[in-house]
Design a protein around this motif. Structure first.
Motif, PDB file in Angstrom:
ATOM      1  N   THR A 180       0.830  -1.208   0.000  1.00  0.00           N
ATOM      2  CA  THR A 180       0.000   0.000   0.000  1.00  0.00           C
ATOM      3  C   THR A 180       0.864   1.258   0.000  1.00  0.00           C
ATOM      4  O   THR A 180       0.454   2.286  -0.532  1.00  0.00           O
ATOM      5  N   HIS A 181       2.058   1.172   0.613  1.00  0.00           N
ATOM      6  CA  HIS A 181       3.015   2.280   0.572  1.00  0.00           C
ATOM      7  C   HIS A 181       4.332   1.812   1.180  1.00  0.00           C
ATOM      8  O   HIS A 181       4.442   0.656   1.598  1.00  0.00           O
ATOM      9  N   ALA A 182       5.319   2.716   1.237  1.00  0.00           N
ATOM     10  CA  ALA A 182       6.700   2.305   1.517  1.00  0.00           C
ATOM     11  C   ALA A 182       7.050   2.230   2.999  1.00  0.00           C
ATOM     12  O   ALA A 182       8.191   1.909   3.332  1.00  0.00           O
ATOM     13  N   HIS A 183       6.158   2.514   3.924  1.00  0.00           N
ATOM     14  CA  HIS A 183       6.539   2.504   5.340  1.00  0.00           C
ATOM     15  C   HIS A 183       6.861   1.092   5.813  1.00  0.00           C
ATOM     16  O   HIS A 183       6.177   0.130   5.451  1.00  0.00           O
ATOM     17  N   PHE A 184       7.865   0.991   6.681  1.00  0.00           N
ATOM     18  CA  PHE A 184       8.485  -0.307   6.988  1.00  0.00           C
ATOM     19  C   PHE A 184       7.489  -1.349   7.475  1.00  0.00           C
ATOM     20  O   PHE A 184       7.596  -2.523   7.142  1.00  0.00           O
ATOM     21  N   ASP A 185       6.518  -0.907   8.287  1.00  0.00           N
ATOM     22  CA  ASP A 185       5.607  -1.877   8.903  1.00  0.00           C
ATOM     23  C   ASP A 185       4.685  -2.531   7.864  1.00  0.00           C
ATOM     24  O   ASP A 185       4.039  -3.534   8.158  1.00  0.00           O
ATOM     25  N   HIS A 186       4.651  -1.977   6.656  1.00  0.00           N
ATOM     26  CA  HIS A 186       3.779  -2.498   5.604  1.00  0.00           C
ATOM     27  C   HIS A 186       4.520  -3.339   4.559  1.00  0.00           C
ATOM     28  O   HIS A 186       3.867  -4.039   3.785  1.00  0.00           O
ATOM     29  N   CYS A 187       5.841  -3.257   4.520  1.00  0.00           N
ATOM     30  CA  CYS A 187       6.516  -3.875   3.367  1.00  0.00           C
ATOM     31  C   CYS A 187       7.890  -4.467   3.645  1.00  0.00           C
ATOM     32  O   CYS A 187       8.563  -4.883   2.705  1.00  0.00           O
ATOM     33  N   ALA A 204      -0.327  12.000  -0.660  1.00  0.00           N
ATOM     34  CA  ALA A 204      -1.273  11.997   0.467  1.00  0.00           C
ATOM     35  C   ALA A 204      -0.557  11.600   1.768  1.00  0.00           C
ATOM     36  O   ALA A 204       0.240  12.378   2.288  1.00  0.00           O
ATOM     37  N   HIS A 205      -0.824  10.403   2.286  1.00  0.00           N
ATOM     38  CA  HIS A 205      -0.125   9.947   3.499  1.00  0.00           C
ATOM     39  C   HIS A 205       1.372   9.804   3.232  1.00  0.00           C
ATOM     40  O   HIS A 205       2.206  10.049   4.101  1.00  0.00           O
ATOM     41  N   SER A 206       1.701   9.355   2.017  1.00  0.00           N
ATOM     42  CA  SER A 206       3.094   9.294   1.563  1.00  0.00           C
ATOM     43  C   SER A 206       3.070   9.752   0.104  1.00  0.00           C
ATOM     44  O   SER A 206       2.055  10.270  -0.366  1.00  0.00           O
ATOM     45  N   GLY A 238      -4.606   1.174   3.021  1.00  0.00           N
ATOM     46  CA  GLY A 238      -3.337   1.463   3.700  1.00  0.00           C
ATOM     47  C   GLY A 238      -3.538   2.531   4.763  1.00  0.00           C
ATOM     48  O   GLY A 238      -4.575   2.574   5.437  1.00  0.00           O
ATOM     49  N   ASP A 239      -2.566   3.437   4.887  1.00  0.00           N
ATOM     50  CA  ASP A 239      -2.628   4.453   5.945  1.00  0.00           C
ATOM     51  C   ASP A 239      -3.276   5.754   5.484  1.00  0.00           C
ATOM     52  O   ASP A 239      -3.181   6.777   6.166  1.00  0.00           O
ATOM     53  N   LEU A 240      -3.964   5.723   4.338  1.00  0.00           N
ATOM     54  CA  LEU A 240      -4.708   6.916   3.907  1.00  0.00           C
ATOM     55  C   LEU A 240      -5.821   7.224   4.889  1.00  0.00           C
ATOM     56  O   LEU A 240      -6.249   8.373   5.028  1.00  0.00           O
TER      57      LEU A 240
HETATM   58 ZN    ZN Z   1       2.273   4.660   6.746  1.00  0.00          ZN
END
Ligand code: ZN
Length: 267
Positions: free
Chosen positions: A64-71, A152-154, A171-173
């Motif tokens: 969903t995006h590049a933040h560590f907890d997601h990928c 947006a969020h990222s 994701g975190d949107l």
């Molecule tokens: Zn995030």
């Protein structure tokens, strides 16, 4: 105990205590799609085993995006095609290794040594299949759309839409249970992303943290994000003091301050 919740026919959400993270799974006739992979190789391995409790089918992954907890857990999904937005890929290539180190140090400082150790042993898996505006996948014969929403969020947030189930992973949107995170955000254009979300005819919206929600929740969060954008705009044009912005914000001061810093730094 962490379990899968089937939010619609063969569409699952899985919520974790660590960071209140929520990941997803879409299962087709002979393939499946894993939506985000958790934050390190051990967390990824736990998720991979949990996917195998649901389906034996070959897997693909979407970030969903590049933040560590997601990928950062993707090394546990060998052979998977990894879909992401082009700017998510850029972010991971440019900053992924630094993020790995930063979060390892942060967890170690908090006394969470096992997570820090796992991060130190984690190998990042870069996206293999890049999305610009939109992509349509066949997940074991089932249509899944990946949709970019702008800054947006990222920089590189993707929506994952499962039309036949009327489910949207965001994701975190949208955050459920905590205020939105502004650290990498674009506060002025973020509300537009939620307008895009609200245009989808879905009954279940799965956020990147917290329990699934509906479009009414998204509409409420859009109003809060519009309020943040307006406060940021007013401070950036010297119409409002920072103190007044903090006092009028729908979110706690530290969140609002981060949003203001993001806007002021790009003024
Ligand atoms: Zn995030």
């Amino acid at each position: 105990m962490t379990t899968w919740t089937e939010v619609a026919d063969r569409v699952y959400a899985r919520r974790y205590a660590e960071l209140d993270l929520t990941v997803g799974l879409v299962v087709g006739d002979d393939g499946c799609l894993v939506i985000d992979t958790r934050g390190d190789l051990e967390q990824g391995a736990e998720l991979a085993a949990a996917v195998r409790e649901i389906t034996p089918h070959p897997w693909a992954v979407v970030y969903t995006h590049a933040h560590f907890d997601h990928c950062f857990g993707t090394s546990a999904f060998p052979g998977a095609a990894v879909w992401a937005h082009r700017l998510c890929h850029k972010d991971m290539v440019e900053h992924g290794s630094d993020e790995l180190r930063k979060w390892s140090e942060r967890y170690r400082a908090e006394g969470k040594v096992s997570i820090a150790d796992a991060l130190d042993r984690t190998t990042l898996v870069m996206p293999t299949d890049l999305v610009d505006d939109r992509a349509s996948l066949s997940v074991g014969g089932r249509e899944v759309e990946l949709v970019y929403v702008g800054l947006a969020h990222s920089s590189g947030d993707l929506l994952v839409h499962v039309p036949d189930a009327r489910v949207l992973f965001v994701g975190d949107l949208v955050e459920n249970g905590a205020p939105p995170q502004f650290g990498d955000s674009h506060p002025l254009s973020w509300p537009t992303a939620l307008t895009t979300i609200l245009d989808f005819d879905v009954v279940v919206v799965v956020p990147g943290h917290g329990d699934p929600i509906d479009q009414d929740f998204v509409a409420d969060q859009r109003e809060e994000l519009r309020s943040i954008a307006e406060l940021c705009r007013a401070v950036a044009s010297d119409e409002l003091s920072t103190e007044d912005a903090l006092a009028n914000s729908p979110y706690p001061a530290d969140f609002t301050r981060t949003a203001l810093e993001r806007v002021l730094s790009t003024r």
